[in-house]
Write an enzyme that holds these catalytic residues in place. Structure first.
Site, PDB file in Angstrom:
ATOM      1  N   LYS A   1       0.852  -1.196   0.000  1.00 10.57           N
ATOM      2  CA  LYS A   1       0.000   0.000   0.000  1.00 10.57           C
ATOM      3  C   LYS A   1       0.887   1.244   0.000  1.00 10.57           C
ATOM      4  O   LYS A   1       1.805   1.370   0.824  1.00 10.57           O
ATOM      5  CB  LYS A   1      -0.893  -0.045   1.239  1.00 10.57           C
ATOM      6  CG  LYS A   1      -2.154   0.775   1.153  1.00 10.57           C
ATOM      7  CD  LYS A   1      -3.057   0.453   2.342  1.00 10.57           C
ATOM      8  CE  LYS A   1      -4.299   1.308   2.347  1.00 10.57           C
ATOM      9  NZ  LYS A   1      -5.056   1.156   3.600  1.00 10.57           N
TER      10      LYS A   1
HETATM   11  O1  G3P Z   1      -7.531   2.182   5.290  1.00  9.17           O
HETATM   12  C1  G3P Z   1      -8.035   3.274   4.630  1.00  9.17           C
HETATM   13  C2  G3P Z   1      -9.387   3.764   5.092  1.00  9.17           C
HETATM   14  O2  G3P Z   1     -10.343   2.767   4.982  1.00  9.17           O
HETATM   15  C3  G3P Z   1      -9.396   4.565   6.353  1.00  9.17           C
HETATM   16  O3  G3P Z   1     -10.675   4.820   6.830  1.00  9.17           O
HETATM   17  O4  G3P Z   1     -12.162   5.463   8.680  1.00  9.17           O
HETATM   18  O5  G3P Z   1      -9.745   6.101   8.776  1.00  9.17           O
HETATM   19  O6  G3P Z   1     -11.288   7.213   7.174  1.00  9.17           O
HETATM   20  P1  G3P Z   1     -10.974   5.963   7.918  1.00  9.17           P
END
Ligand code: G3P
Length: 221
Positions: free
Chosen positions: A83
């Site tokens: 990633k």
């Molecule tokens: O891993 C990437 C993403 O899904 C992060 O989500 O909830 O931290 O905005 P969030």
């Protein structure tokens, strides 16, 4: 549509994997920090638990170091997806891994032009952050639909991975917008199966069945 779980919590993943419906896992530095565990062994354990793609994120900001880190991560297991952040350095590293046949997930995508660059760099997945856009009043689902249109127009094979998902309604909208996959916090995954009419209907069926006094397993077959 593939459904991934956005967590580094092994106990939670073990329980959800039993449904047979988890296609992969995504992690990020914040989720690793939240787990309180060492990064490399955690990814190794997740890779053994779930045979699908497991995203593990680099921490460097320059391409040469991202490449070194990504090679180490890709060495953990064959289902690791490296990633990388959506920066020019991340895209350089992405192109390198694409040339080596190593899977990549280009993350922190908030615009169509960023997604276009990720596809041109040969990303396996691009992760548009639906929830974080919608937190700010922007339309994260429209972004997914626009990326879908651009990718289909030019025949890019990069898969659209709807990320930063907060609700089952966003999962539905992402599916309708043509996302190839979505990564969900465990609670949202669990909520996908719930409907009050399912609970009510099942309760009625069970009560009517009990009234018959019959047993399926007790029947002569
Ligand atoms: O891993 C990437 C993403 O899904 C992060 O989500 O909830 O931290 O905005 P969030």
């Amino acid at each position: 549509m593939q459904l991934f779980i956005d967590t580094a919590d092994i106990a939670v993943l073990k329980a959800l994997a039993e449904t047979g419906l988890v296609d992969g896992v995504t992690t990020n530095p914040s989720l690793i920090a939240k787990s309180g565990r060492q990064f490399i062994p955690t990814i190794a354990e997740i890779c053994e638990l779930i045979p699908g793609p497991i995203s593990a994120e680099v921490a460097a900001i320059d391409a040469p170091t991202m490449i070194k880190e990504g090679e180490k991560l890709a060495g953990i297991a064959s289902n690791v997806v490296v990633k990388l952040p959506l920066t020019f350095e991340g895209l350089k590293a992405c192109a390198h891994f694409a040339s080596q046949g190593i899977m990549t997930n280009v993350t922190l995508c908030f615009s169509v032009t960023q997604a276009l660059l990720a596809a041109k760099a040969g990303a396996t997945y691009v992760s548009p952050f639906v929830g974080r856009l919608e937190d700010q009043g922007a339309d994260g689902i429209e972004l997914l639909a626009e990326i879908r249109a651009v990718y289909d127009t030019y025949g890019y094979e990069t898969e659209i991975l709807a990320a930063s998902i907060r609700t089952p309604a966003q999962v539905k909208a992402a599916a309708l917008a043509g996302a190839d996959c979505a990564t969900l916090p465990p609670g949202v995954f669990r909520d996908l199966v719930k409907h009050p009419l399912t609970d009510k209907g099942l309760e009625q069926f069970l009560s009517d069945w009990k009234g018959t006094g019959q047993s399926i397993l007790g029947e002569l077959g």
